[in-house]
Design a protein around this motif. Sequence first.
Motif, short mmCIF file in Angstrom:
data_model
loop_
_atom_site.label_atom_id
_atom_site.label_comp_id
_atom_site.label_asym_id
_atom_site.label_seq_id
_atom_site.Cartn_x
_atom_site.Cartn_y
_atom_site.Cartn_z
N CYS A 35 38.35 41.04 49.22
CA CYS A 35 39.49 41.16 48.30
C CYS A 35 39.00 41.51 46.90
CB CYS A 35 40.29 39.86 48.27
SG CYS A 35 41.74 39.94 47.19
N ILE A 40 43.30 35.17 46.04
CA ILE A 40 43.69 35.85 47.28
C ILE A 40 45.18 35.75 47.55
CG2 ILE A 40 43.37 33.86 48.80
CD1 ILE A 40 42.33 37.47 49.57
N SER A 45 47.01 40.58 45.02
CA SER A 45 46.27 40.40 46.27
C SER A 45 47.20 40.51 47.47
CB SER A 45 45.58 39.03 46.27
OG SER A 45 44.63 38.94 45.24
#
Length: 232
Positions: A35, A40, A45
């Motif tokens: 990522c 995340i 994201s």
Amino acid sequence: RDIREILRMHAFLTAQRTRLKNRVHAILMKNGLACPYTDIFGKKSLDWLNDLALRACYQDAIASYTRLAEAFNHELEVLKQTIEELAYEHPYARILDTHPGISYYSGLLIAVEIGTIERFPNPGKLCSYAGLVPTMHASGGKVRMGSITKQGSKWLRWILVECALHAIKKSPHYQNLYSRVAHRHGNGTARVAVARSMLRAIYVMLRFNRCYRERQLRSAPWGHNLKKGSEI
């Protein structure tokens, strides 16, 4: 006791959310991906994850973990408001909030785990209660220091080690201490050394009802009884 349970619930939910993040990262690693964003489960994201062309089993798993994370975020937000109110009302938490690396949440957790500072006659006893003092092994007339005892309050020990990472970034004293210890003994031992030094400063702050001052941390002998007005 009630405040302690609220704080531990917050810690539990945070840990569960972290596990979900790790699961998503593991899926990405299986697919040779990383990522590009720090969080995340942040908005950017999530958009990035949704655009990935993964096999259905992986995409479904990520979608499931994301939904669970949103539920945890909602519960944590509710707890956050409650904890902020409790921290504002707690005299120890307001003092500890002035210490580098300690937030309203960590300050309140430290406060309730310590209880009343008067039950500890000196900083050494408080550090021992937190399990942050090294074990001692005597043999053949020689005394060797081992790993920390890990006795006493595991929550106090845990939150101080967590706060140590933030204190290193905000305080020159802790940054220097961390660098010196890490050079000789490694990063893990250095974090514990910073946590122990922080707890000694916390003792002075609570014992004498005063806010953090960087010069507090200048060398008093370890474990000595403190007289009012003295500094470490």
